[in-house]
Design an enzyme around this catalytic site. Structure first.
Site, PDB file in Angstrom:
ATOM      1  N   LYS A 148      17.147  -3.329  39.009  1.00  0.00           N
ATOM      2  CA  LYS A 148      17.903  -2.162  39.468  1.00  0.00           C
ATOM      3  C   LYS A 148      19.222  -1.990  38.721  1.00  0.00           C
ATOM      4  CE  LYS A 148      14.707  -1.354  42.500  1.00  0.00           C
ATOM      5  NZ  LYS A 148      13.802  -2.440  42.153  1.00  0.00           N
TER       6      LYS A 148
ATOM      7  N   GLU B 201      26.323  -0.983  45.642  1.00  0.00           N
ATOM      8  CA  GLU B 201      26.700   0.363  45.240  1.00  0.00           C
ATOM      9  C   GLU B 201      27.258   1.120  46.434  1.00  0.00           C
ATOM     10  OE1 GLU B 201      23.103   1.990  43.721  1.00  0.00           O
ATOM     11  OE2 GLU B 201      22.279   2.440  45.688  1.00  0.00           O
TER      12      GLU B 201
ATOM     13  N   GLU C 279      13.589   7.853  42.368  1.00  0.00           N
ATOM     14  CA  GLU C 279      14.188   8.113  43.669  1.00  0.00           C
ATOM     15  C   GLU C 279      15.648   8.553  43.510  1.00  0.00           C
ATOM     16  OE1 GLU C 279      13.617   4.926  46.407  1.00  0.00           O
ATOM     17  OE2 GLU C 279      11.436   5.094  46.322  1.00  0.00           O
TER      18      GLU C 279
ATOM     19  N   GLU D  74      16.743   4.535  41.963  1.00  0.00           N
ATOM     20  CA  GLU D  74      15.907   3.561  41.273  1.00  0.00           C
ATOM     21  C   GLU D  74      14.618   4.241  40.838  1.00  0.00           C
ATOM     22  OE1 GLU D  74      15.187   0.538  44.144  1.00  0.00           O
ATOM     23  OE2 GLU D  74      13.864   1.760  45.364  1.00  0.00           O
TER      24      GLU D  74
ATOM     25  N   ASN E 240      10.557   3.436  40.771  1.00  0.00           N
ATOM     26  CA  ASN E 240       9.474   2.550  41.179  1.00  0.00           C
ATOM     27  C   ASN E 240       8.331   2.695  40.187  1.00  0.00           C
ATOM     28  OD1 ASN E 240      10.458   1.404  43.752  1.00  0.00           O
ATOM     29  ND2 ASN E 240      10.524   3.549  44.356  1.00  0.00           N
TER      30      ASN E 240
END
Length: 672
Positions: free
Chosen positions: A116, A200, A275, A288, A290
């Site tokens: 990430k 974050e 996302e 992120e 996926n």
């Protein structure tokens, strides 16, 4: 094209992949742990190979065991599903080395997006909007506190290799950051074998909206619209839909183009999801990517008509996409409700056991024009295990518009029968009936805002209470008629069935309605009269023993679940769960004089709230504890649950120890 595909997964996603492979004429291989020997995906596949003990870290995520199963069966490709090894670059590399095709993206893309921290740096370089945060690794809880304070609370603590809500915590202060760091790290290590953590900024009142991308190995990359995934609990999605009720066409296009840009930046092919978090002004920020099929992919399939699993297989086989971006058209509306083995009446704690009844609604095109789809990996009589994710099924509906899709979902949930375990069906029904949901006013805080004190069922309004009262009277009438027929057959003299009754409805032991009614039966139905209202027409084909039936009340059709609980009638509909006692006026009068039995006093005990494994005990006998202090940690269904003291006290006895498996309500700690 491939001759044989091994599915390196279990449950509903394994079944989902098998269905498409069978449609394409490709043989399938299932793998299974000891706990899954009788699982549905095992019986559906052409072949099945055992791979070890129940814990996933001894079976499903052991690369060597999957490679051995491939060698034993001669599979020439592997579909990883989601979770487990689906985003494991080492697994994809091992398959490549063995000459086996991985039905997914290239290794470099998995490595880049699977981390990430790295993914956010790449996204920023590709011109994708990102959330502010600390993208370097964090060594310990104290460093997490310092970083969180510098970013500014609230913050999101996340596992670098995370996904599916695992290893994620929101911290609102230093204490949350300290504890959240350790819990996230533990969950990440147990779920992914990687305990790296980053932090974050948490965007308050956000929407979670994701873009489905699809790319081939010949340079074509497309976006297939978005999915709204804002209805979440503990960062785990519960209800998803496509498209989003919030996006306009300009925002959809901008998000889609950024998602494609990111995919191209890492040489991505196969199906993947980018996302985003979206604020109230439609500003969006990358969360992120996926690098796998998403759990909620069915809603995209329903609105686009594209089988994503089939496309993944064809792309992996080297085929070009047969359509272009202009050919992707979103038609109608689709909603997905995730059915979890989680008890909403016990704060959504995991539930395990045997499915004594499992009867989904009939799939396919409905008389209303809606479509019902149910992706599942279980069956009636099967076991829900403590070792894996609690998801039982994904119930999906499609219709021409959002309101019709919601109505179809409400009806489908009414018709879905699940018994033997705790589950969230009533909660899903409750959300479908809320004005806020139906209006599309969604954020990731929806559940905490709409259910701040937890879920205790939907309390019926007066109109709904009377509908359920009418149904209870109809059920009671059928039972009384049967009893009269049986007694009349034996005695040669049939007794008359009474017309006047008193119906008491209760929810969670608390009365909701207590009214006298009169039933006027007729050959083609009946009329139920309340003292202060016009007669209500009523009819049903319900027969004693049926657990689900259609009732017609005042011209409205209601699909209601019916059970007997002692002398009471249990009715479940639209998130309402009521006990109805239908008594003669004299018995009702006497019943009101009966004392209510008090529940046992467990206030000095910490009981295990779910079936699970004790991973730690934080106190000892004789310790003084304060309200909010951590007492123990229980792990169940891949989630870590921290149990805290509700008030000040002294520990008298610790009954459990780390590593011990406990059942629901089993004693952990006793207080003086």
């Amino acid at each position: 094209m491939f001759k044989k595909i091994l599915i390196a997964n279990r449950g509903e996603i394994a079944c989902r992949v098998i269905k498409t492979a069978q449609k394409m004429g490709i043989a399938t291989v299932a793998v299974y742990s000891d706990a899954d020997a009788n699982a549905l995906h095992v019986s559906m596949a052409d072949e099945a190979v055992p791979i070890g003990p129940a814990p996933s870290n001894q079976s499903y995520i052991v690369i060597e065991k999957i490679l051995d199963a491939i060698a034993r069966t001669g599979a020439d490709a592997v579909h990883p599903g989601y979770g487990f090894l689906s985003e494991n670059a080492a697994f994809a590399a091992a398959l490549e080395k063995a000459g086996i095709t991985f039905i997914g993206p290239p290794v470099k893309a998995i490595e880049a997006m699977g981390d990430k921290i790295t993914s956010k740096k790449i996204a920023a370089e590709a011109g994708v909007s990102t959330v502010p945060g600390h993208m370097d690794l964090i060594e310990d809880a104290e460093e997490a506190v310092r970083i969180s304070s510098s970013i500014g609370y609230p913050v999101m603590i996340k596992a670098s290799a995370g996904g599916g809500g695992k290893g994620m915590r929101i911290a609102w202060n230093d204490a949350d950051a300290r504890e959240g760091f350790q819990s996230s790290r533990n969950e990440a290590k147990n779920s992914f074998g990687d305990d790296r953590i980053f932090i974050e900024k948490f965007v308050d009142q956000p929407r979670h909206i994701e873009i489905q991308v699809l790319g081939d190995q010949h340079g074509t990359t497309l976006y297939l619209g978005e999915r709204e995934c804002s209805i979440q609990r503990r960062n785990q999605k519960v209800i998803e839909e496509a498209p989003s009720p919030f996006l306009d066409e300009a925002t959809r296009k901008a998000m889609g183009e950024q998602a494609v840009a990111l995919a191209k930046a890492v040489g991505y092919f196969s199906a993947g999801t980018v996302e985003f978090i979206v604020d109230g002004n439609r500003n969006f920020y990358f969360l992120e990517m996926n690098t796998r099929l998403q759990v909620e992919h069915p809603v995209t399939e329903l609105v686009t008509g594209i089988d994503l699993v089939e496309q993944m297989i064809r792309i992996a086989a080297g085929e070009k996409l047969s359509f272009e971006q202009k050919d992707v058209v979103l038609r109608g509306w689709a909603i997905e409700s995730r059915l979890y083995a989680e008890d909403p009446y016990r704060n959504f704690l995991p539930s395990i056991g045997r499915l004594s009844r499992y009867r989904p609604p009939v799939e396919g095109l409905q008389d209303s024009g809606a479509i019902i789809r149910n992706d599942t990996g279980v069956f009636e009589g099967g076991e829900i295990s403590m070792y894996y994710d609690p998801m039982i099924a994904k119930l999906c509906t499609w219709a021409d518009d959002r309101t019709a899709a919601i109505d179809a979902m409400s009806t489908a949930l009414d018709a879905f029968e699940v018994e033997g375990i705790g589950h969230n069906l009533p909660f899903l029904s409750a959300v479908m009936g809320q004005d806020r949901f139906r209006s599309g006013e969604l954020t990731t805080a929806y559940i905490s805002e709409e259910f701040p004190d937890g879920f205790s069922g939907v309390r019926p309004e007066v109109g709904d209470a009377r509908k359920l009262t009418v149904i209870a009277v109809l059920v009671n009438q059928a039972l009384e008629e049967r009893a009269a027929w049986i007694s009349g057959t034996l005695s040669k003299r049939r007794r008359a069935v009474a017309k006047d009754w008193v119906v008491t409805l209760s929810i969670a032991g608390q009365p909701a309605l207590d009214e006298p009614v009169t039933l006027d039966a007729a050959a083609d139905g009946a009329f139920v009269r309340f003292s202060d209202a016009n007669p209500i027409s009523a009819a049903t084909g319900w027969l004693p023993g049926q657990t689900l039936a259609d009732f017609h009340v005042g011209g409205e059709s209601l699909m209601v679940k019916v059970d007997r609980v002692g002398s009471a009638i249990r009715l479940r509909w639209r998130g309402m769960d009521v006990l109805a006692r239908v008594r003669s006026p004299r018995i009702a009068e006497l019943a009101r004089l009966m004392p209510i039995k008090a529940p046992p006093d467990t206030s000095r005990m910490l009981l295990c709230p779910m079936p699970g494994v004790i991973t730690s005990i934080a106190v000892s006998a004789g310790d003084q504890v304060e309200a909010g202090q951590t007492l123990a940690t229980v792990e169940a269904m891949k989630m870590e649950n921290v149990l805290k003291a509700e008030r000040q006290g002294v520990v008298k006895h610790v009954a459990a120890k780390p590593g011990q498996s406990l059942a629901v309500d089993e004693l952990i700690i006793e207080f003086e």
